[in-house]
Design a protein around this motif. Structure first.
Motif, PDB file in Angstrom:
ATOM      1  N   THR A   1      38.287  34.027  43.616  1.00 49.30           N
ATOM      2  CA  THR A   1      37.386  33.597  42.524  1.00 49.30           C
ATOM      3  C   THR A   1      38.044  32.446  41.753  1.00 49.30           C
ATOM      4  O   THR A   1      37.934  31.298  42.144  1.00 49.30           O
ATOM      5  N   LEU A   2      38.793  32.777  40.693  1.00 51.62           N
ATOM      6  CA  LEU A   2      39.433  31.727  39.899  1.00 51.62           C
ATOM      7  C   LEU A   2      40.422  30.905  40.720  1.00 51.62           C
ATOM      8  O   LEU A   2      40.634  29.721  40.462  1.00 51.62           O
ATOM      9  N   GLY A   3      41.021  31.542  41.736  1.00 51.64           N
ATOM     10  CA  GLY A   3      42.019  30.832  42.544  1.00 51.64           C
ATOM     11  C   GLY A   3      41.499  30.303  43.865  1.00 51.64           C
ATOM     12  O   GLY A   3      42.278  29.939  44.753  1.00 51.64           O
TER      13      GLY A   3
ATOM     14  N   PRO B   1      42.916  43.519  33.796  1.00 50.29           N
ATOM     15  CA  PRO B   1      41.996  43.746  34.921  1.00 50.29           C
ATOM     16  C   PRO B   1      41.314  42.430  35.303  1.00 50.29           C
ATOM     17  O   PRO B   1      41.078  41.577  34.441  1.00 50.29           O
ATOM     18  N   LEU B   2      41.003  42.275  36.578  1.00 53.79           N
ATOM     19  CA  LEU B   2      40.405  41.027  37.054  1.00 53.79           C
ATOM     20  C   LEU B   2      39.149  40.666  36.270  1.00 53.79           C
ATOM     21  O   LEU B   2      38.916  39.502  35.953  1.00 53.79           O
TER      22      LEU B   2
ATOM     23  N   GLN C   1      43.868  44.652  45.156  1.00 49.42           N
ATOM     24  CA  GLN C   1      42.448  44.367  44.933  1.00 49.42           C
ATOM     25  C   GLN C   1      42.255  43.280  43.885  1.00 49.42           C
ATOM     26  O   GLN C   1      41.496  42.329  44.080  1.00 49.42           O
ATOM     27  N   ASP C   2      42.962  43.399  42.749  1.00 52.37           N
ATOM     28  CA  ASP C   2      42.821  42.389  41.700  1.00 52.37           C
ATOM     29  C   ASP C   2      43.464  41.061  42.102  1.00 52.37           C
ATOM     30  O   ASP C   2      42.956  39.987  41.773  1.00 52.37           O
ATOM     31  N   ILE C   3      44.597  41.133  42.825  1.00 53.93           N
ATOM     32  CA  ILE C   3      45.274  39.894  43.241  1.00 53.93           C
ATOM     33  C   ILE C   3      44.401  39.108  44.214  1.00 53.93           C
ATOM     34  O   ILE C   3      44.154  37.910  44.031  1.00 53.93           O
TER      35      ILE C   3
ATOM     36  N   GLU D   1      51.131  48.582  46.802  1.00 51.58           N
ATOM     37  CA  GLU D   1      50.000  49.035  45.963  1.00 51.58           C
ATOM     38  C   GLU D   1      50.210  48.706  44.479  1.00 51.58           C
ATOM     39  O   GLU D   1      49.250  48.590  43.726  1.00 51.58           O
ATOM     40  N   ASP D   2      51.478  48.541  44.076  1.00 53.83           N
ATOM     41  CA  ASP D   2      51.780  48.169  42.683  1.00 53.83           C
ATOM     42  C   ASP D   2      52.224  46.708  42.562  1.00 53.83           C
ATOM     43  O   ASP D   2      52.870  46.334  41.580  1.00 53.83           O
ATOM     44  N   ALA D   3      51.905  45.888  43.562  1.00 51.79           N
ATOM     45  CA  ALA D   3      52.326  44.481  43.538  1.00 51.79           C
ATOM     46  C   ALA D   3      51.821  43.788  42.275  1.00 51.79           C
ATOM     47  O   ALA D   3      50.745  44.099  41.750  1.00 51.79           O
ATOM     48  N   VAL D   4      52.640  42.863  41.797  1.00 48.39           N
ATOM     49  CA  VAL D   4      52.318  42.128  40.573  1.00 48.39           C
ATOM     50  C   VAL D   4      52.228  40.639  40.889  1.00 48.39           C
ATOM     51  O   VAL D   4      53.044  40.101  41.643  1.00 48.39           O
TER      52      VAL D   4
END
Length: 348
Positions: free
Chosen positions: A261-263, A93-94, A253-255, A236-239
């Motif tokens: 943030t970090l990126g 998780p992010l 959302q996490d990507i 929706e399931d992108a990695v």
């Protein structure tokens, strides 16, 4: 084929005609761009040294594949299996995202198409070749024992007959057929449990008009760092993965949260198209405050399915990847270009 009187130049030309397909074979076997090129160089040296003993009982091509197979099997005795982050850890998780690198020899590596995909006339044959170097399929291959891996590649990808593979591996046709059955069963099991080779396999060759438009929208969204636009393009399931870090993220959302943030330093980047692993990709240059231009940051490999981006894989070791793709190590700020990558043929 067995004319030992061939001049050194003639032999060089004969061997070089097979370099690209041999590199593709060794890359599928080893999962590493640089180890594959080392293996092919070793194959060429061994072939050169023993050419006088080559009596033409098989074709030169078959003989080279036998040497290359032995080189790869020797290299694989250490048991290292190249992997993607999702083959090693759970999705993070992010909120718990941490950038923990692992050694280079952990990772499945990207490869320019031009170094591993020979030019062929048959569109169906070209499509199979492209599918067989895609990241998900390559990761599945790495889970197979070395001999099964060789059998599967030779039979399914290169369309050799069982008798030809048996001769190459100095074994029986029954043994080859048994190894192929076990390899297929392992890949089918991976597909069933969701870790297999199916993800991203819906990329057409050549890209459909819809896929081209998706990529154009992606470039506009990424270069504009427009997270709303990017979210609309992600499945929706992108990695998202970022070797050499073992972190991987799931879902828009996490990507996009990571990217802001970090990126966040990737804002204002410039993307240059590259052909990588049979998939659409981009060399990402991000702004360099010191020079006022752009500096290499990642080779991005995109997987597409059902009109969305399903995989967003960023390979960050640019000192290794950008020269491999024939890409410059800096770009000027006043960039009105499509920088011309020579798809990795530079320096061969």
């Amino acid at each position: 084929m067995g004319d030992s009187t061939a001049t050194a130049t003639d032999l060089d030309v004969k061997l070089e005609q097979h370099r690209v397909e041999l590199t593709g074979y060794c890359y599928r076997m080893l999962g590493s761009s640089f180890e594959a090129e080392d293996a092919v160089q070793d194959t060429m040296v061994r072939a050169w040294r023993s050419y006088e003993k080559f009596e033409g009982r098989s074709s030169l091509r078959s003989w080279l594949y036998r040497i290359a197979t032995n080189v790869c099997l020797d290299m694989l005795t250490a048991g290292n299996k190249r992997a993607r982050p999702m083959d090693l850890t759970e999705s993070t998780p992010l909120a718990r995202a941490a950038l923990s690198p692992r050694p280079d020899n952990t990772w499945l590596e990207p490869m320019p198409d031009a170094r591993v995909l020979p030019t062929v006339e048959d569109p169906a044959e070209a499509a199979v070749a492209k599918e067989s170097v895609r990241l998900a399929f390559m990761a599945a291959l790495q889970q197979l024992p070395a001999k099964q891996r060789a059998v599967l590649i030779l039979r399914e990808v290169l369309a050799w007959k069982a008798s030809e593979v048996a001769e190459l591996l100095e074994t029986s046709v029954a043994s080859v057929n048994s190894a192929l059955q076990r390899a297929r069963a392992t890949l089918a099991e991976r597909d069933r449990d969701g870790s297999g080779s199916g993800a991203g396999a819906a990329v057409s060759d050549p890209l459909s008009e819809e896929q081209q438009k998706l990529l154009e929208r992606y470039v506009a969204a990424f270069e504009g760092y427009d997270m709303t636009a990017l979210t609309a393009l992600l499945h929706e399931d992108a990695v998202m993965t970022m070797p050499p870090f073992d972190l991987w993220l799931t879902g828009p959302q996490d990507i996009t949260g990571f990217m802001t943030t970090l990126g966040a330093a990737c804002a204002g980047s410039h993307l240059v198209p590259v052909a990588v692993n049979g998939l659409p990709g981009f060399a990402q240059y991000k702004p360099d405050e010191e020079t006022g231009g752009y500096t290499p940051w990642a080779v991005q490999v995109l997987e597409i399915s059902e009109g969305r981006i399903t995989g967003f894989h960023c390979f960050l070791d640019t000192k290794r990847w950008f020269p491999l793709f024939g890409l410059p190590l800096s770009l000027p700020l006043d960039l009105d270009v499509e920088a011309e990558a020579d798809q990795g043929q530079q320096g061969e």
